[in-house]
Structures are given as C-alpha cells and as structure tokens.
Design a protein around this motif. Structure first.
Motif, mmCIF file in Angstrom:
data_model
loop_
_atom_site.group_PDB
_atom_site.id
_atom_site.type_symbol
_atom_site.label_atom_id
_atom_site.label_comp_id
_atom_site.label_asym_id
_atom_site.label_seq_id
_atom_site.Cartn_x
_atom_site.Cartn_y
_atom_site.Cartn_z
ATOM 1 N N SER A 127 -10.015 3.636 -8.593
ATOM 2 C CA SER A 127 -9.968 2.646 -7.506
ATOM 3 C C SER A 127 -11.150 1.691 -7.575
ATOM 4 C CB SER A 127 -9.938 3.358 -6.164
ATOM 5 O OG SER A 127 -10.885 4.382 -6.130
ATOM 6 N N LYS A 143 -3.269 8.237 -5.605
ATOM 7 C CA LYS A 143 -2.297 9.076 -6.303
ATOM 8 C C LYS A 143 -2.994 10.079 -7.212
ATOM 9 C CE LYS A 143 1.816 6.392 -6.015
ATOM 10 N NZ LYS A 143 2.634 5.315 -6.527
ATOM 11 N N GLN A 192 10.347 0.241 -20.285
ATOM 12 C CA GLN A 192 9.208 -0.347 -19.583
ATOM 13 C C GLN A 192 8.996 -1.797 -19.987
ATOM 14 O OE1 GLN A 192 7.927 1.309 -17.178
ATOM 15 N NE2 GLN A 192 9.094 3.135 -17.734
ATOM 16 N N ILE A 205 -11.869 6.858 -0.596
ATOM 17 C CA ILE A 205 -10.772 6.085 -1.194
ATOM 18 C C ILE A 205 -9.717 5.765 -0.132
ATOM 19 C CG2 ILE A 205 -8.923 6.131 -2.893
ATOM 20 C CD1 ILE A 205 -10.706 7.822 -4.637
ATOM 21 N N SER A 219 -6.595 0.881 -5.376
ATOM 22 C CA SER A 219 -6.903 1.999 -4.476
ATOM 23 C C SER A 219 -5.709 2.937 -4.374
ATOM 24 C CB SER A 219 -7.311 1.482 -3.098
ATOM 25 O OG SER A 219 -6.225 0.886 -2.457
ATOM 26 N N GLU A 220 -4.501 2.372 -4.545
ATOM 27 C CA GLU A 220 -3.330 3.250 -4.553
ATOM 28 C C GLU A 220 -3.351 4.171 -5.766
ATOM 29 O OE1 GLU A 220 0.432 1.303 -4.092
ATOM 30 O OE2 GLU A 220 1.426 2.918 -5.171
ATOM 31 N N ASP A 277 1.636 5.477 -13.002
ATOM 32 C CA ASP A 277 1.137 4.763 -11.823
ATOM 33 C C ASP A 277 -0.367 4.544 -11.902
ATOM 34 O OD1 ASP A 277 3.645 4.719 -10.944
ATOM 35 O OD2 ASP A 277 3.412 6.127 -9.299
ATOM 36 N N GLU A 318 -1.256 2.054 -14.570
ATOM 37 C CA GLU A 318 -0.926 0.672 -14.252
ATOM 38 C C GLU A 318 -1.861 0.116 -13.185
ATOM 39 O OE1 GLU A 318 2.932 0.064 -12.673
ATOM 40 O OE2 GLU A 318 2.767 -2.114 -12.795
ATOM 41 N N GLY A 319 -2.201 0.942 -12.196
ATOM 42 C CA GLY A 319 -2.996 0.433 -11.086
ATOM 43 C C GLY A 319 -4.460 0.263 -11.412
ATOM 44 N N GLN A 354 3.438 0.784 -4.083
ATOM 45 C CA GLN A 354 3.581 -0.485 -4.815
ATOM 46 C C GLN A 354 3.795 -0.251 -6.291
ATOM 47 O OE1 GLN A 354 0.387 -3.412 -3.746
ATOM 48 N NE2 GLN A 354 -0.363 -1.599 -2.729
ATOM 49 N N LEU A 355 3.286 0.861 -6.800
ATOM 50 C CA LEU A 355 3.261 1.063 -8.240
ATOM 51 C C LEU A 355 4.501 1.779 -8.745
ATOM 52 C CD1 LEU A 355 -0.449 2.115 -8.670
ATOM 53 C CD2 LEU A 355 0.570 0.011 -9.432
ATOM 54 N N ARG A 413 -3.544 -2.187 -5.205
ATOM 55 C CA ARG A 413 -2.887 -1.387 -6.243
ATOM 56 C C ARG A 413 -3.870 -0.418 -6.876
ATOM 57 N NH1 ARG A 413 1.313 -3.898 -9.232
ATOM 58 N NH2 ARG A 413 0.077 -3.727 -11.096
ATOM 59 N N ARG A 437 -10.920 2.910 1.975
ATOM 60 C CA ARG A 437 -10.782 1.653 1.241
ATOM 61 C C ARG A 437 -9.336 1.167 1.297
ATOM 62 N NH1 ARG A 437 -12.917 -2.669 0.176
ATOM 63 N NH2 ARG A 437 -14.856 -1.592 -0.313
ATOM 64 N N HIS A 438 -8.401 2.100 1.097
ATOM 65 C CA HIS A 438 -6.992 1.717 1.126
ATOM 66 C C HIS A 438 -6.603 1.234 2.523
ATOM 67 C CE1 HIS A 438 -3.059 1.586 -0.702
ATOM 68 N NE2 HIS A 438 -2.545 2.119 0.383
ATOM 69 N N ARG A 470 2.203 0.486 -18.664
ATOM 70 C CA ARG A 470 3.116 1.597 -18.367
ATOM 71 C C ARG A 470 3.713 2.168 -19.645
ATOM 72 N NH1 ARG A 470 4.433 2.205 -12.841
ATOM 73 N NH2 ARG A 470 6.050 3.738 -13.149
ATOM 74 N N VAL A 487 2.380 3.921 0.418
ATOM 75 C CA VAL A 487 1.598 3.899 -0.823
ATOM 76 C C VAL A 487 2.576 3.901 -1.984
ATOM 77 C CG1 VAL A 487 -0.309 4.969 -2.058
ATOM 78 C CG2 VAL A 487 -0.125 5.258 0.378
ATOM 79 N N GLY A 524 -6.018 5.240 -7.181
ATOM 80 C CA GLY A 524 -7.008 6.255 -6.852
ATOM 81 C C GLY A 524 -6.424 7.338 -5.962
#
Lengths: 488, 102
Positions: free
Chosen positions: A150, A164, A301, B81, A159-160, A236, A239-240, B99-100, A157, B84-85, A306, B97, A162
């Motif tokens: 993150s 996950k 892909q 984290i 932080s997402e 994920d 990619e993020g 988007q990916l 994206r 932050r999100h 990815r 959560v 991070g």
C-alpha cells in the motif's frame, strides 16, 4: 556462554550487517530524508550495505553446515546460495525502483528500508531450524510486505492491495500457527532435528494428527509462495501495488518460501514411510493444480502485471515438481530455476514498468507495435518471454529441462506429461505478447521518453544472464547441486 | 480444581472456529482483524497448554510470547492500512474493497 555466542555471531555476519544497515538507513532517512542529498545518501548506503552482505555470504559459502544459537538457525551452503540470490534480486529491484516513477520520490528511501527488512525476514526463513524462527521469518516477511503493497498513498487501489494481502496473510499465518501448536503438542519439541527423530516412529492416531498439523502448516508456506488454493491474492496484489514493489514480491518472498519448503521436506520427509508418501502425493496434487490454474488463467489477461502474476503462479507449480522428487537433484534444479526466474522477472517487469511510466497503463496496448518504436527493447522482451516459456537457447529452457529430467528419472511420467502440456499453454500467452509487439498496430504513436539510454543499458545487463545461463549453465548448475548435497 | 488437557484444547478449538466464523461472516474490516486475533490467541493458548501438560519445557511459553508480540505488530500495521483506505474511500465495508477484479 558468551564466547560461544560471539563465535556463533561470526557466522551470522550477513544478517547482522543487514540489521545494522536497516537501522542506519532509518536514521539517515529520519534525519535528512526531506532533502534530496539525504535521499541520495540512503541510496548509496543501501547499495554499499547489500554489496558487503553479498561478499560476506560468499565468504560463508566455504564453511560446512553450522547450527547457531541453540539450534535456532542453521547456516549451510543451500541457505547461503538462496540468500545470495535474494540479495542480488533485492539490489536489482532497488535499481528498478529508483529508475521508474511508480510512486512519490519522497517515499523511495522508505521502500529501500522496507526492502532490507523483508530481506532480513527472508534470510531468517531460509535458515530457520525450529518452528519459532520459521514463524518469525514468515511474519517479518509478511508484515513489511503489507506496508509495501500500500505504498502508493494517494491511490485506493494500492491500499486495497495492502488490505487483501493483510487479510490473506493474517488468516493463513494464524491457521499455520494453529497447526504448528498441535505439532508441538504431539511431538513435544519445536526443534526440527528433534521433530525428525520423533517423526520416524509415529503411527496410528498420532500419525493422523501429525498429518493434520502439517497440512495446516502448509497453508502458511503455500500462501507465501502463492500455490493453488491460496493463490487468489496474487493477481490483485500484483496489480494494485506499485510496479517496483510487485517486482520485489515476485522475487524475495518466493525464494524464501520455496527454500523453507525444501528444507522442511528434506528434513522431515526424506525417509521412506507413510508420512513421506503422503507428503509426496500432496505436493504432487498441489503442483499439478497450481501449474494448470496459473497458466490457464493467464491466457485471458489484458493487464501485463496480472498476466505476469498468473504466470508466476504457473512457475511456482513447476518448481514444486522438484520437491516431489525428494532428492538433492530436484532441490538443486529448483535453486537453478529460481536464479534464472529472478532475472527473467526482473527484465519483464522492468520493461513493463518503463512503458507504464510513460503511457500510464500496463495493458497489452502499450506493447502493440513496440518493435517499430523501440526495436532493441522489443527484441529483449521477446527473448525474455521465450525464456519464461522455456524455449532454447535461453536459461528458462535449461531450468525446465533439468527439473523435467529429475522427475522422469524417478518415473513420474504422467507428471512430466502434464508439465509439458502446461509449458505449451504458457508458450501460447507469451507468444501472444510477442505477436502484439511485432505484428500489432501501433496504439500509442509517440515514442516513450522513459526508454532512454540508461534504462536500456540496465535492461541489457539484466538480460545478459538469461542468455549466458542458457548456454554456459553447467558450472552454475553444478554449484547449485553441490549446495544441496549437505541438506540433512 | 485441576483442569484437564482436553478442556483447554476444546476451548482453543472453539476460539479457532469462532475466529474463522467471524472472518467468513462479518463484513467490516475491523471485525475481520479481530477474527484473525482470535485465531492467533487459539494457537497461543494451545502452545501454553501443551507446554504445561506435555513436554514441560519453556519452548511453548516462548512461542506464546512471540505470538503476542507479532500479533500486536500485525494489528498495528493492519489498522494503519485500513485507516488509509478509509481516508481514500470513506468505507471499511469488505464488499466495497473490490476494484481489483478483472
């Protein structure tokens, strides 16, 4: 007691150096980090420290296996070689991170600090000789990785990614610990050597609970190397995260996790009994599933990151074949594979990174018609992709060939057949990218300014081992084989 | 009154299952982090129990101490984290959560 500790510390110099390096980087960053001069100081200090560590590791390579700190740590040739590959990979990732602008320039020194921290965790994991150091290694590796994922502070994206990584990592580490606690209960020790002596005699209900313990234990390691049932986070997070972090994730945690898996297998499952048969069958199934899932999902892909993430899952599945063999030949082949894989990933991600830097996207569109704009880059990328697919004369072919010959020697013909089919699938999606680069219509007409002389020079340097190891591989392969002989 | 080994193991197994259930059913990121803590506590309890009733050495106790420390570090990083999100997306709902996905 103190003398013994000091003499043990003498063999632990690489890790101690890295810890000192991390602390001093932190101090320099905290003191001068706001100025450009301070940041440059951090870069120089980081590279000098990594260089010194690599030299110390080379010096350690001459010694026999050593058990340090009440058997908590083992220093042997296998571990030292794996650590050396990790240090080289980390240094190369640092260079990539400084050359691309994937996140704010002010945060680059922090990336270096975190990177050194993850490297320490990886080294701890590689040389772990009891469950405690193993757990600490995995957690040092993971907790810093969550922060790295993150890193791009303004991008949700990132932080997402991070989050996950954090959720998967936390749950799998917890499940692994639960398994370890039951193993400790049944066996009565956390030392690998004592566990091994007890394991030779377990049977009946004890055997069942040991098996359950090891299955839960595999969850933690399997998550770190992203093999089949625990691979969902990989695309994920890849990619993020910012792309230099992605590169880092596909090198250090993978090498550390696979090395730990090799050590565990060679200590616990080398003898021929029910437990070992079960473990071989288990890894067998996991390897087939990982390969197939990774390669088949990579086909459709459009994002390069990815695709490389799924292809890395496929590669991990391939490397697990070497563990099925339960033989030093297989382990040596895995080490060689890891070495070549490091360089192939570095080049592939670097080229994706500099194109993403300029065009703002990592989809296949930025690769279309690349040969008309940047012929040298397109040639290197095609060769790297061919090497990843396992085509001669590149090093990827040698690595895959050695692994396949190791499993065919042991008579796993069906496994070799599945692996070969997977290589064909992999070839398909790698060649698709090459097709885009050479035959595709140019989508972004202007040339990428980020493809300057410096970047091309570094890419060429990183590309050199891919060709070199493909032709003059015997010496390095023998070195990898010799390193694994002393595994217990 | 002396509690037996089995009662401790049952308690830790329950803790573990509750942790898994929380992770699977709750939709708030904070609650999921709590579930992870429950799993870690189940493992820690197991280590102390086996150390007390089984091998009688200190390995299990030391393991537990380290688990507590590492769990604290993990929770600190995790909450940072999540915060932050939250600053970026104004939500900590797990379904948001996403988007990916391709």
């Amino acid at each position: 007691m103190l003398e013994q500790l000091l003499s043990h510390l003498g063999f632990y110099i690489p890790e101690v150096l890295l810890i000192i390096l991390m602390c001093s980087l932190l101090f320099i960053e905290a003191g001068y980090g706001s100025r450009e001069k301070g940041r440059v100081m951090v870069y120089y200090a980081a590279f000098a420290g990594l260089f010194l560590t690599a030299i110390m590791l080379c010096l350690n390579f001459g010694h026999d296996s050593m058990y340090l700190f009440s058997n908590a740590i083992v220093i042997d040739k296998f571990g030292t070689l794996a650590k050396l590959i990790m240090v080289v990979g980390t240094a190369a990732t640092f260079i990539i991170s400084l050359m691309v602008t994937d996140f704010e320039r002010e945060l680059k020194p922090e990336f270096l600090i975190m990177g050194v921290g993850v490297l320490i965790g990886g080294m701890l994991l590689v040389s772990a000789n009891n469950f405690l150091t193993l757990y600490l290694g995995i957690e040092t590796l993971s907790i810093l990785s969550y922060v790295m994922a993150s890193f791009k502070r303004s991008d949700s994206r990132s932080s997402e990614a991070g989050i996950k990584y954090l959720l998967y990592g936390g749950v799998t580490a917890g499940i692994m610990l639960f398994g370890l606690s039951h193993l400790y209960g049944v066996i009565g020790s956390i030392q690998f050597t004592e566990v091994f002596t007890v394991l030779k005699t377990v049977e009946g209900t004890k055997l069942a609970s040991v098996l359950a313990g090891f299955l839960l234990f595999f969850v933690g390691i399997g998550y770190k190397i992203s093999c089949f049932p625990f691979h969902m986070w990989t695309p994920d997070v890849y990619e993020g995260s910012p792309i230099s972090v992605t590169t880092f994730f596909s090198i250090v945690p993978k090498i550390a996790g696979l090395s730990a898996l090799i050590r565990i297998t060679s200590i616990f499952f080398a003898s021929n009994n029910e437990l070992s048969e079960f473990w071989v069958l288990f890894i067998h199934l996991i390897a087939v599933a990982t390969m197939t899932v990774g390669n088949v999902s990579a086909i459709k892909q459009v994002s390069m990151k990815r695709m490389l993430a799924f292809s890395s899952i496929g590669h991990v599945g391939f490397m697990l074949l070497g563990i099925v063999v339960i033989d030093t030949v297989g382990y040596g082949a895995i080490l060689f594979y890891l070495l070549t894989y490091v360089f192939m990933t570095l080049v592939a991600f670097y080229i994706t990174a500099i194109l993403e830097d300029y065009y703002g996207t990592d989809t296949m569109a930025s690769f279309k018609g690349l040969v008309k704009k940047h012929p040298w880059l397109a040639i290197i990328m095609s060769c790297t992709l061919f090497s990843l697919a396992g085509m001669p004369p590149f090093s990827g072919f040698v690595a895959k060939f050695n692994l396949l010959s190791a499993i065919i020697d042991k008579g796993y013909f069906s496994l070799a057949f599945i692996a070969a089919i997977n290589s064909v699938i992999a070839l398909y999606y790698y060649v698709m990218v090459t097709k885009y680069m050479i035959l595709g219509d140019v989508e972004f007409s202007e040339k990428a300014k980020t493809v300057n002389f410096n970047n091309q020079l570094i890419i060429s340097f990183l590309f050199f081992p891919i060709v070199f190891l493909g032709i003059f591989w015997e010496k390095v392969y023998t070195l990898a084989q010799n390193a694994t002989i002393f595994l217990p | 009154m002396m509690m037996s080994l089995a009662s401790y193991l049952v308690i830790s197994a329950f803790l573990f299952l509750i942790g898994i259930a929380v992770i699977l059913s709750r939709k708030s990121l904070i609650a999921i982090l709590l579930g992870i803590e429950l799993i870690l506590n189940a493992a820690a309890l197991n280590f102390v129990t086996y150390s007390r009733f089984g091998s009688q050495d200190l390995d299990g106790h030391i393991m537990t101490l380290f688990i507590i420390v590492v769990a604290a570090a993990e929770a600190a990083v995790g909450l940072a984290i999540v915060i932050r999100h939250f600053q970026l997306k104004e939500t900590i709902h797990i379904d948001e959560v996403s988007q990916l996905k391709e």
